[in-house]
Design a protein around this motif. Structure first.
Motif, PDB file in Angstrom:
ATOM      1  N   ASP A  12       0.813  -1.216   0.000  1.00 14.09           N
ATOM      2  CA  ASP A  12       0.000   0.000   0.000  1.00 14.09           C
ATOM      3  C   ASP A  12       0.847   1.267   0.000  1.00 14.09           C
ATOM      4  N   SER A  13       2.146   1.155   0.253  1.00 16.20           N
ATOM      5  CA  SER A  13       2.974   2.347   0.441  1.00 16.20           C
ATOM      6  C   SER A  13       3.894   2.664  -0.729  1.00 16.20           C
ATOM      7  N   VAL A  14       3.926   1.806  -1.735  1.00 13.92           N
ATOM      8  CA  VAL A  14       4.838   2.041  -2.857  1.00 13.92           C
ATOM      9  C   VAL A  14       4.462   3.318  -3.595  1.00 13.92           C
ATOM     10  N   ASP A  15       5.420   4.202  -3.787  1.00 12.80           N
ATOM     11  CA  ASP A  15       5.191   5.458  -4.492  1.00 12.80           C
ATOM     12  C   ASP A  15       5.154   5.195  -5.995  1.00 12.80           C
ATOM     13  N   CYS A  16       4.072   5.616  -6.654  1.00  9.94           N
ATOM     14  CA  CYS A  16       3.899   5.338  -8.084  1.00  9.94           C
ATOM     15  C   CYS A  16       4.951   6.039  -8.933  1.00  9.94           C
ATOM     16  N   VAL A  17       5.334   7.248  -8.551  1.00  2.00           N
ATOM     17  CA  VAL A  17       6.356   7.988  -9.313  1.00  2.00           C
ATOM     18  C   VAL A  17       7.691   7.273  -9.202  1.00  2.00           C
ATOM     19  N   PHE A  18       8.001   6.773  -8.010  1.00  2.00           N
ATOM     20  CA  PHE A  18       9.244   6.024  -7.832  1.00  2.00           C
ATOM     21  C   PHE A  18       9.240   4.756  -8.674  1.00  2.00           C
ATOM     22  N   LEU A  19       8.085   4.054  -8.714  1.00  2.00           N
ATOM     23  CA  LEU A  19       7.986   2.853  -9.542  1.00  2.00           C
ATOM     24  C   LEU A  19       8.250   3.195 -11.005  1.00  2.00           C
ATOM     25  N   SER A  60      -3.512   7.498  -4.175  1.00  2.00           N
ATOM     26  CA  SER A  60      -2.321   8.304  -4.444  1.00  2.00           C
ATOM     27  C   SER A  60      -1.052   7.476  -4.508  1.00  2.00           C
ATOM     28  N   ARG A  61      -1.110   6.244  -4.013  1.00  2.00           N
ATOM     29  CA  ARG A  61       0.059   5.381  -4.048  1.00  2.00           C
ATOM     30  C   ARG A  61      -0.375   3.951  -3.806  1.00  2.00           C
ATOM     31  N   GLY A  62       0.573   3.025  -3.942  1.00  2.00           N
ATOM     32  CA  GLY A  62       0.288   1.636  -3.591  1.00  2.00           C
ATOM     33  C   GLY A  62       0.077   0.726  -4.788  1.00  2.00           C
ATOM     34  N   LEU A  63       0.340  -0.570  -4.559  1.00  2.85           N
ATOM     35  CA  LEU A  63       0.071  -1.625  -5.526  1.00  2.85           C
ATOM     36  C   LEU A  63      -1.154  -2.406  -5.080  1.00  2.85           C
ATOM     37  N   TYR A  64      -1.787  -3.095  -6.001  1.00  2.00           N
ATOM     38  CA  TYR A  64      -3.046  -3.773  -5.698  1.00  2.00           C
ATOM     39  C   TYR A  64      -2.779  -5.169  -5.159  1.00  2.00           C
ATOM     40  N   GLN A  65      -3.365  -5.470  -4.014  1.00  3.04           N
ATOM     41  CA  GLN A  65      -3.283  -6.816  -3.470  1.00  3.04           C
ATOM     42  C   GLN A  65      -4.073  -7.761  -4.373  1.00  3.04           C
ATOM     43  N   GLY A  66      -3.466  -8.896  -4.719  1.00  2.12           N
ATOM     44  CA  GLY A  66      -4.144  -9.862  -5.559  1.00  2.12           C
ATOM     45  C   GLY A  66      -3.861  -9.703  -7.035  1.00  2.12           C
ATOM     46  N   ASP A  67      -3.320  -8.558  -7.438  1.00  3.61           N
ATOM     47  CA  ASP A  67      -2.941  -8.375  -8.836  1.00  3.61           C
ATOM     48  C   ASP A  67      -1.727  -9.247  -9.126  1.00  3.61           C
ATOM     49  N   PRO A  68      -1.785 -10.115 -10.148  1.00  4.16           N
ATOM     50  CA  PRO A  68      -0.650 -11.015 -10.410  1.00  4.16           C
ATOM     51  C   PRO A  68       0.633 -10.286 -10.794  1.00  4.16           C
ATOM     52  N   PHE A  69       0.531  -9.023 -11.232  1.00  7.87           N
ATOM     53  CA  PHE A  69       1.721  -8.267 -11.596  1.00  7.87           C
ATOM     54  C   PHE A  69       2.355  -7.561 -10.393  1.00  7.87           C
ATOM     55  N   SER A  70       1.590  -7.341  -9.329  1.00  5.32           N
ATOM     56  CA  SER A  70       2.094  -6.564  -8.199  1.00  5.32           C
ATOM     57  C   SER A  70       3.366  -7.137  -7.577  1.00  5.32           C
ATOM     58  N   PRO A  71       3.479  -8.460  -7.388  1.00  8.14           N
ATOM     59  CA  PRO A  71       4.732  -8.982  -6.820  1.00  8.14           C
ATOM     60  C   PRO A  71       5.957  -8.645  -7.664  1.00  8.14           C
ATOM     61  N   TYR A  72       5.811  -8.641  -8.997  1.00 15.89           N
ATOM     62  CA  TYR A  72       6.939  -8.316  -9.866  1.00 15.89           C
ATOM     63  C   TYR A  72       7.323  -6.844  -9.730  1.00 15.89           C
ATOM     64  N   PHE A  73       6.311  -5.961  -9.689  1.00 15.56           N
ATOM     65  CA  PHE A  73       6.604  -4.540  -9.519  1.00 15.56           C
ATOM     66  C   PHE A  73       7.277  -4.292  -8.167  1.00 15.56           C
ATOM     67  N   PHE A  74       6.800  -5.011  -7.140  1.00 14.68           N
ATOM     68  CA  PHE A  74       7.362  -4.823  -5.804  1.00 14.68           C
ATOM     69  C   PHE A  74       8.817  -5.279  -5.764  1.00 14.68           C
ATOM     70  N   LEU A  75       9.121  -6.385  -6.444  1.00 15.26           N
ATOM     71  CA  LEU A  75      10.504  -6.865  -6.487  1.00 15.26           C
ATOM     72  C   LEU A  75      11.410  -5.871  -7.201  1.00 15.26           C
ATOM     73  N   LEU A  76      10.887  -5.206  -8.250  1.00 19.44           N
ATOM     74  CA  LEU A  76      11.679  -4.181  -8.932  1.00 19.44           C
ATOM     75  C   LEU A  76      12.003  -3.032  -7.987  1.00 19.44           C
ATOM     76  N   VAL A  77      11.033  -2.666  -7.142  1.00 12.93           N
ATOM     77  CA  VAL A  77      11.266  -1.596  -6.172  1.00 12.93           C
ATOM     78  C   VAL A  77      12.313  -2.022  -5.152  1.00 12.93           C
ATOM     79  N   LEU A  78      12.192  -3.250  -4.645  1.00 13.87           N
ATOM     80  CA  LEU A  78      13.148  -3.734  -3.649  1.00 13.87           C
ATOM     81  C   LEU A  78      14.543  -3.913  -4.242  1.00 13.87           C
TER      82      LEU A  78
END
Length: 305
Positions: A12-19, A60-78
């Motif tokens: 829920d906290s991932v900044d979209c601009v940062f992504l 205003s920010r965040g990735l969607y829980q349950g979206d199959p793409f969200s884990p990949y986007f989160f790994l890119l951020v990490l």
């Protein structure tokens, strides 16, 4: 010293601009990057009030829980934090543990949990990405550190002292064989699922499908981690069998032996899986990675060094 970091409201906290900046640095195609950014930055939500949807508000920010793409986007951020830590170690700003120099290991990441051996640059990363450390759930593990230094470190980090072994996905991260007590969280989870579904109100086909997909998926994933004690595998199969053959009256009449139920459908079975057989089969991948000295496995590289 090791620190187990928990990220507060990670998705829920991932900044979209940062992504978007991360996607740019990863050389995504412009139109693909725009699609992704549009999807994660233009979401809106409504609330249920008295049985009807009321109003909209924009996320205003965040990735969607349950979206199959969200884990990949989160790994890119990490990955940004990962590169940051590795870079600091290469520049000599951080010192590696003697057993973590070859291969170089500064941290381990499991989904939104970070196991960081060298805590540094977290505040800067937080300012970039919007991800914050949840001090209440983060822990510090010490080895050969006197009590004064331990107390000072805990005060600076604002975290609590952890005790080994660390549990991940319900299993302790240990080097010895699992015991029955170590597997109690898995047994409890399966037992709770079967009770929550109130299986007596489900059809036989419904129970079979839930067993084949949800319950088997939870069990078999754990089977790929370590060897389960035989008494645990038998108990898991008993819970599965009881759930499958529970009728509308709640009476457990096992019409078919569990061994026969686990035969392939072509041989008259139900296509279910014996826990013990699959446990051993899934663990063969670890033997294979060791035998081939696979460079894709960090564990094998560390073990070989």
């Amino acid at each position: 010293m090791a620190v187990k970091i928990d990220l507060r409201k990670a998705y829920d906290s991932v900044d979209c601009v940062f992504l978007r900046r991360v996607l740019e640095s990863a050389d995504f195609l412009d139109h693909v990057m725009e699609w992704i950014y549009t999807c994660v930055s233009t979401a809106s939500f409504s609330m249920m009030a008295n049985g009807s949807q009321e109003g909209f508000f924009k996320a205003s920010r965040g990735l969607y829980q349950g979206d199959p793409f969200s884990p990949y986007f989160f790994l890119l951020v990490l990955q940004v934090l990962s590169d940051h830590l590795d870079g600091a170690a290469s520049e000599g700003l951080l010192y590696l543990h003697p057993r973590c120099k070859s291969p170089k290991i500064t941290h381990l990441a499991f989904a939104d949990d970070l196991f960081i051996f060298l805590v540094y640059l977290l505040d800067q990363f937080s300012a970039w990405s919007g991800l914050e450390v949840n001090n209440a759930k983060s822990q510090v593990f010490f080895s050969a550190i006197n009590e004064v230094d331990q107390s000072t470190t805990l005060g600076i980090l604002g975290m609590t002292m952890g005790s080994l072994p660390v549990r991940y996905l319900g299993f302790p991260l240990i080097y010895t064989r699992l015991t029955h007590n170590d597997c109690l969280p898995l047994i409890k989870a399966v037992d709770n699922m079967t009770k929550a579904w109130k299986s007596e109100t489900l059809s036989y086909a419904g129970r079979l499908e839930l067993l084949r997909t949800v319950i088997n998926g939870k069990i078999l994933f754990r089977c790929s981690i370590a060897i389960l004690p035989i008494n645990v595998t038998k108990l898991l199969e008993k819970l599965s069998s009881d759930f499958l053959w529970t009728g509308s009256s709640g009476a457990r009449t096992h019409n078919v032996r569990w061994e026969a139920s686990c035969m392939p459908k072509s041989e008259g079975g139900l296509g279910l899986r014996r826990v013990r057989d699959w446990n051993l089969a899934l663990l063969l991948k670890h033997i294979w990675t060791i035998a081939t000295n696979s460079s894709l496995s960090l564990w094998v590289s560390w073990f070989a060094s």
